[in-house]
Design an enzyme around this catalytic site. Structure first.
Site, short mmCIF file in Angstrom:
data_model
loop_
_atom_site.label_atom_id
_atom_site.label_comp_id
_atom_site.label_asym_id
_atom_site.label_seq_id
_atom_site.Cartn_x
_atom_site.Cartn_y
_atom_site.Cartn_z
N ASP A 35 0.84 -1.21 0.00
CA ASP A 35 0.00 0.00 0.00
C ASP A 35 0.87 1.26 0.00
O ASP A 35 1.98 1.25 0.51
CB ASP A 35 -0.90 -0.03 1.24
CG ASP A 35 -2.03 0.99 1.15
OD1 ASP A 35 -2.30 1.50 0.04
OD2 ASP A 35 -2.64 1.29 2.19
N ASN A 37 1.32 3.44 -2.88
CA ASN A 37 1.86 3.89 -4.17
C ASN A 37 1.36 5.29 -4.52
O ASN A 37 2.12 6.13 -4.99
CB ASN A 37 1.45 2.93 -5.29
CG ASN A 37 2.06 1.56 -5.14
OD1 ASN A 37 2.89 1.35 -4.26
ND2 ASN A 37 1.66 0.63 -5.98
N GLY A 38 0.06 5.52 -4.31
CA GLY A 38 -0.54 6.81 -4.67
C GLY A 38 0.08 7.94 -3.84
O GLY A 38 0.44 9.00 -4.37
N ARG A 39 0.21 7.71 -2.52
CA ARG A 39 0.77 8.75 -1.65
C ARG A 39 2.23 9.03 -1.99
O ARG A 39 2.69 10.16 -1.97
CB ARG A 39 0.64 8.32 -0.18
CG ARG A 39 -0.68 8.73 0.42
CD ARG A 39 -0.98 7.96 1.66
NE ARG A 39 -1.35 6.59 1.35
CZ ARG A 39 -1.50 5.64 2.25
NH1 ARG A 39 -1.25 5.90 3.52
NH2 ARG A 39 -1.85 4.43 1.90
N TRP A 40 2.95 7.97 -2.35
CA TRP A 40 4.37 8.14 -2.74
C TRP A 40 4.46 9.09 -3.93
O TRP A 40 5.29 9.99 -3.96
CB TRP A 40 4.94 6.77 -3.10
CG TRP A 40 6.40 6.76 -3.44
CD1 TRP A 40 7.44 6.52 -2.59
CD2 TRP A 40 6.98 6.97 -4.74
NE1 TRP A 40 8.62 6.58 -3.26
CE2 TRP A 40 8.37 6.86 -4.58
CE3 TRP A 40 6.46 7.25 -6.00
CZ2 TRP A 40 9.26 7.00 -5.65
CZ3 TRP A 40 7.33 7.40 -7.06
CH2 TRP A 40 8.72 7.28 -6.89
N ARG A 48 -0.52 9.33 -9.97
CA ARG A 48 -0.59 8.10 -9.16
C ARG A 48 0.11 6.92 -9.84
O ARG A 48 0.74 6.11 -9.18
CB ARG A 48 -2.05 7.74 -8.89
CG ARG A 48 -2.78 8.70 -7.98
CD ARG A 48 -4.24 8.28 -7.82
NE ARG A 48 -4.33 6.89 -7.41
CZ ARG A 48 -4.16 6.46 -6.16
NH1 ARG A 48 -3.89 7.32 -5.20
NH2 ARG A 48 -4.25 5.17 -5.87
N HIS A 52 2.71 3.45 -8.89
CA HIS A 52 2.58 2.02 -9.21
C HIS A 52 3.83 1.53 -9.94
O HIS A 52 4.34 0.44 -9.69
CB HIS A 52 1.34 1.77 -10.06
CG HIS A 52 0.05 2.10 -9.35
ND1 HIS A 52 -0.19 1.73 -8.04
CD2 HIS A 52 -1.06 2.77 -9.75
CE1 HIS A 52 -1.39 2.16 -7.67
NE2 HIS A 52 -1.93 2.80 -8.69
N SER A 80 -7.48 -5.62 -5.85
CA SER A 80 -8.65 -6.16 -5.15
C SER A 80 -9.90 -6.00 -6.02
O SER A 80 -9.91 -5.20 -6.97
CB SER A 80 -8.86 -5.41 -3.83
OG SER A 80 -9.35 -4.12 -4.08
N ARG A 86 -11.48 2.45 -9.26
CA ARG A 86 -10.50 3.49 -9.59
C ARG A 86 -10.67 3.94 -11.04
O ARG A 86 -11.27 3.22 -11.85
CB ARG A 86 -9.09 2.95 -9.37
CG ARG A 86 -8.87 2.63 -7.92
CD ARG A 86 -7.45 2.22 -7.64
NE ARG A 86 -7.31 2.00 -6.21
CZ ARG A 86 -6.19 2.12 -5.53
NH1 ARG A 86 -5.08 2.46 -6.15
NH2 ARG A 86 -6.16 1.90 -4.24
N LEU A 146 10.58 -20.90 -4.18
CA LEU A 146 9.53 -20.05 -3.61
C LEU A 146 8.25 -20.13 -4.44
O LEU A 146 8.29 -20.09 -5.67
CB LEU A 146 10.02 -18.59 -3.59
CG LEU A 146 9.00 -17.54 -3.18
CD1 LEU A 146 8.73 -17.60 -1.68
CD2 LEU A 146 9.46 -16.13 -3.57
N GLU A 223 0.77 -13.21 12.33
CA GLU A 223 1.31 -12.06 13.06
C GLU A 223 1.23 -10.86 12.12
O GLU A 223 1.66 -10.94 10.96
CB GLU A 223 2.77 -12.32 13.46
CG GLU A 223 2.92 -13.46 14.45
CD GLU A 223 2.25 -13.17 15.79
OE1 GLU A 223 2.23 -12.01 16.21
OE2 GLU A 223 1.73 -14.12 16.40
C1 FPP Z 1 -1.84 0.23 -3.36
O1 FPP Z 1 -1.44 1.59 -3.40
C2 FPP Z 1 -1.27 -0.52 -4.48
C3 FPP Z 1 -2.00 -1.07 -5.50
C4 FPP Z 1 -3.46 -0.99 -5.57
C5 FPP Z 1 -1.36 -1.79 -6.63
C6 FPP Z 1 -0.12 -2.58 -6.34
C7 FPP Z 1 0.55 -2.88 -7.62
C8 FPP Z 1 1.89 -2.88 -7.83
C9 FPP Z 1 2.86 -2.68 -6.75
C10 FPP Z 1 2.47 -3.08 -9.21
C11 FPP Z 1 2.19 -4.36 -9.91
C12 FPP Z 1 2.19 -5.60 -9.11
C13 FPP Z 1 2.94 -6.72 -9.33
C14 FPP Z 1 2.71 -7.94 -8.50
C15 FPP Z 1 3.98 -6.80 -10.34
P1 FPP Z 1 -2.54 2.74 -3.47
O2 FPP Z 1 -2.68 3.15 -4.90
O3 FPP Z 1 -3.80 2.28 -2.81
O4 FPP Z 1 -1.82 3.86 -2.63
P2 FPP Z 1 -2.53 5.02 -1.77
O5 FPP Z 1 -3.27 4.33 -0.65
O6 FPP Z 1 -1.37 5.82 -1.28
O7 FPP Z 1 -3.43 5.78 -2.70
#
Ligand code: FPP
Length: 277
Positions: A35, A37-40, A48, A52, A80, A86, A146, A223
């Site tokens: 979680d 990516n958007g805030r980053w 956004r 990702h 999800s 989105r 793995l 955990e």
């Molecule tokens: C949540 O950040 C992240 C996602 C919904 C997508 C995750 C996808 C990847 C990391 C790239 C592709 C995946 C693979 C397995 C290669 P958010 O957008 O909800 O962030 P925010 O809460 O800050 O808005």
């Protein structure tokens, strides 16, 4: 573990963290809610989708590190059922990134003997995404390292609904619907994760203290580890920190810890002996 040291610089921070890890108490299965990516991206005034894109590198590092550590399974929450809400452009970009990852990483997955699988309502995915997923599943099917399991179009509740429907359908086809009895084993055997151990450690990045409909059944005794680090900033050291924290936990599975158990035995021995007389 020795595979991990081969990739580290002696004396580096990662090396010191790796040295502190007890190789006999590694989690068999790690699950991650990636979680933030958007805030980053927002913190950098970027769109956004840039977040990702930056989230791919930590996926590579995490897969490589788990593989070198000898972890049995890694489940990543990539998309999800709720993520369809989105904007279309963001969803399309997520599919493009997933396909890019699958194509670019296949040689590396093969080198590390990683077996790729995915779980979720896969029939709801765009056909090219399904095709790429199937290619990676088929190509890595014979690997014994793995197990990399990616949750796509996934929700814990829909997984449970699918499991129960599958049990009912099996019983109907076999003509034993009237005597159908459902128990924990029959549900576990019909989950997408059938055959995998339940996650021992669930990591969530970006500080949110929620499970967000992820592996609801399987995390009963996992955990939980929440870090404020945003997913694109998640490095090998963050994963090693999470494992070290996990190794400090006293896992009781509803019972008592070893110390508490012997203390309780002592505490009760006398009254029980008196009652028995
Ligand atoms: C949540 O950040 C992240 C996602 C919904 C997508 C995750 C996808 C990847 C990391 C790239 C592709 C995946 C693979 C397995 C290669 P958010 O957008 O909800 O962030 P925010 O809460 O800050 O808005």
């Amino acid at each position: 573990m020795k595979d991990l040291f081969a990739a580290l610089k002696p004396g580096s921070k990662d090396w010191r963290l790796a040295e502190a890890i007890d190789p006999d108490r590694l989690p068999a299965h790690i699950a991650i809610i990636m979680d933030g990516n958007g805030r980053w991206a927002r913190r950098r005034n970027l769109p956004r989708v840039a977040g990702h894109r930056a989230g791919i590198e930590p996926v590579q590092t995490t897969v490589e590190t788990c593989s070198r550590l000898g972890i049995q399974a890694l489940t990543l929450y990539a998309f999800s059922v709720e993520n369809w809400k989105r904007p279309r452009a963001e969803v399309d970009m997520l599919w493009r990134l997933l396909r890019l990852y699958l194509r670019r990483e296949l040689p590396e997955l093969m080198r590390n003997r990683v077996r790729f699988t995915c779980m979720g309502r896969l029939d709801g995915l765009p056909p090219q995404v399904r095709q790429d997923l199937e290619n990676s599943i088929d190509a890595t099917a014979g690997n014994n390292g793995l197990r990399l399991n990616v949750a796509i179009n996934y929700s814990g509740r829909s997984e449970l609904v699918d499991a129960v429907n599958a049990i009912v359908e099996d019983a109907r086809l076999e003509g034993r619907l009237r005597d159908l009895h459902i128990d924990e084993e029959s549900i576990a055997a019909r989950l997408y994760t059938a055959g995998l151990p339940d996650p021992d450690l669930l990591i969530r990045t970006s500080g949110e203290k929620r499970v967000s409909n992820f592996l609801l059944w399987q995390i009963a005794y996992a955990e939980l580890y929440v870090t404020d680090t945003l997913w694109p900033d998640f490095r090998r050291a963050d994963l090693l920190d999470a494992i070290l924290d996990y190794q400090k936990r006293d896992r009781r599975f509803g019972g008592l810890s070893m110390d508490a158990e012997s203390a309780a035995l002592k505490e009760w021995a006398e009254p029980v002996a008196t009652i028995a007389q």
